[in-house]
Design a protein around this motif. Sequence first.
Motif, PDB file in Angstrom:
ATOM      1  N   ASN A 163       3.923 -15.523  15.663  1.00  0.00           N
ATOM      2  CA  ASN A 163       2.736 -15.242  16.675  1.00  0.00           C
ATOM      3  C   ASN A 163       2.763 -16.206  17.793  1.00  0.00           C
ATOM      4  O   ASN A 163       2.668 -15.706  19.066  1.00  0.00           O
ATOM      5  CB  ASN A 163       1.258 -15.298  16.000  1.00  0.00           C
ATOM      6  N   LYS A 166       5.450 -14.873  20.004  1.00  0.00           N
ATOM      7  CA  LYS A 166       5.271 -13.910  20.443  1.00  0.00           C
ATOM      8  C   LYS A 166       3.992 -13.834  21.740  1.00  0.00           C
ATOM      9  O   LYS A 166       4.216 -13.268  22.573  1.00  0.00           O
ATOM     10  CB  LYS A 166       4.456 -12.498  19.593  1.00  0.00           C
ATOM     11  N   TYR A 167       3.115 -14.695  21.507  1.00  0.00           N
ATOM     12  CA  TYR A 167       2.023 -14.864  22.358  1.00  0.00           C
ATOM     13  C   TYR A 167       2.077 -16.109  23.284  1.00  0.00           C
ATOM     14  O   TYR A 167       1.100 -16.684  23.620  1.00  0.00           O
ATOM     15  CB  TYR A 167       0.787 -14.794  21.627  1.00  0.00           C
ATOM     16  N   ASP A 191       0.658 -23.779  19.966  1.00  0.00           N
ATOM     17  CA  ASP A 191       1.449 -23.001  21.227  1.00  0.00           C
ATOM     18  C   ASP A 191       0.579 -23.301  22.570  1.00  0.00           C
ATOM     19  O   ASP A 191      -0.603 -23.519  22.522  1.00  0.00           O
ATOM     20  CB  ASP A 191       1.839 -21.614  21.037  1.00  0.00           C
ATOM     21  N   ARG A 210      -7.011  -6.824  16.984  1.00  0.00           N
ATOM     22  CA  ARG A 210      -6.018  -7.473  18.093  1.00  0.00           C
ATOM     23  C   ARG A 210      -6.668  -7.403  19.411  1.00  0.00           C
ATOM     24  O   ARG A 210      -7.496  -6.695  19.776  1.00  0.00           O
ATOM     25  CB  ARG A 210      -4.744  -6.403  18.405  1.00  0.00           C
ATOM     26  N   SER A 222       2.252  -5.750  12.949  1.00  0.00           N
ATOM     27  CA  SER A 222       1.724  -4.783  12.215  1.00  0.00           C
ATOM     28  C   SER A 222       0.073  -4.739  12.462  1.00  0.00           C
ATOM     29  O   SER A 222      -0.746  -3.888  11.944  1.00  0.00           O
ATOM     30  CB  SER A 222       1.683  -4.574  10.465  1.00  0.00           C
ATOM     31  N   GLY A 223      -0.365  -5.998  12.805  1.00  0.00           N
ATOM     32  CA  GLY A 223      -1.906  -6.221  12.994  1.00  0.00           C
ATOM     33  C   GLY A 223      -2.251  -6.808  11.842  1.00  0.00           C
ATOM     34  O   GLY A 223      -3.632  -6.861  11.446  1.00  0.00           O
ATOM     35  N   LEU A 226      -2.268 -12.167  10.602  1.00  0.00           N
ATOM     36  CA  LEU A 226      -3.263 -13.216  10.175  1.00  0.00           C
ATOM     37  C   LEU A 226      -4.180 -12.730   9.153  1.00  0.00           C
ATOM     38  O   LEU A 226      -4.512 -13.641   8.504  1.00  0.00           O
ATOM     39  CB  LEU A 226      -3.952 -13.458  11.530  1.00  0.00           C
TER      40      LEU A 226
END
Length: 260
Positions: A163, A166-167, A191, A210, A222-223, A226
Amino acid sequence: VKSTDILAEAEKEVRAWSEQRGSLVAQLKKQEKFRKEFIGNVSHELKTPIFNIQGYILTLLDGGLEDKSINRNYLERTEKSINRMITIVKDLEVISKLESGELKLMHERFNITDLINEVLEMQEMRAHKNGIKLNFIQRVDAPKFVYADKKEIFQVLNNLIVNSIKYGKDKGTTTIEVMSMDNKALIEVRDNGIGIESDNLPRIFERFFRVDKSRARNMGGSGLGLAIVKHIIDAHNQSINVSSTYGEGTSFTFSLDKSK
Ligand code: ADP
């Protein structure tokens, strides 16, 4: 014994029974709503890649097959959509095991530094592709050994680190830091990425929640990442906290039992 006493006693019992029944019905209704929502979410998530695949195949059948460049491009897109479906189905399997209590945790002593290094090694390519630097800090007092289910903690670290990549923002950094607090090991994954607005923060561990649906889907998750993380930490009787500043970055910190 007076008959009025018996009557009063019976009335009390009936009332208690009816209250119990009421709360049971409410509980069942809640579960039913949950189940419906869950099925709705799953079919929605699977629908996108399935329709995409259908579109690619129709284009190929519709004459695209004759064109070599279209051919390759559409087959690659099909593969990407299939990978997305595989991620979703795998995560669904994991979450259903966790929620049915089927998962039996192993309690083992392992070296947390080694485990973090394993995850970092696995995500090196992804980080590089996204322009993210991976940074591992160990404080002097950082515990080396913890007591937990190694395989499950691997998944927790992996989901959090994926994550953060990705973010993250281009040229950003993901930092993993291990600290010590009383008899606990604290592990932070932070991050300097896009961050999460405070309104959305309380919902972040919900299944399929999301912040930006289309961005997140494009990223291939996939959501459920977390939600899986939270389940695993709860099953260990440990805690996880998130803090974030929108536009600046996000930090997740979870605890584990230290071991000598
Ligand atoms: P997904 O597959 O969508 O990534 P997750 O359950 O892993 O599912 O995360 C849920 C949502 O939380 C993501 O869609 C994203 O909006 C947000 N999120 C998770 N981690 C971060 C992060 N490190 N920085 C910013 N947003 C994040």
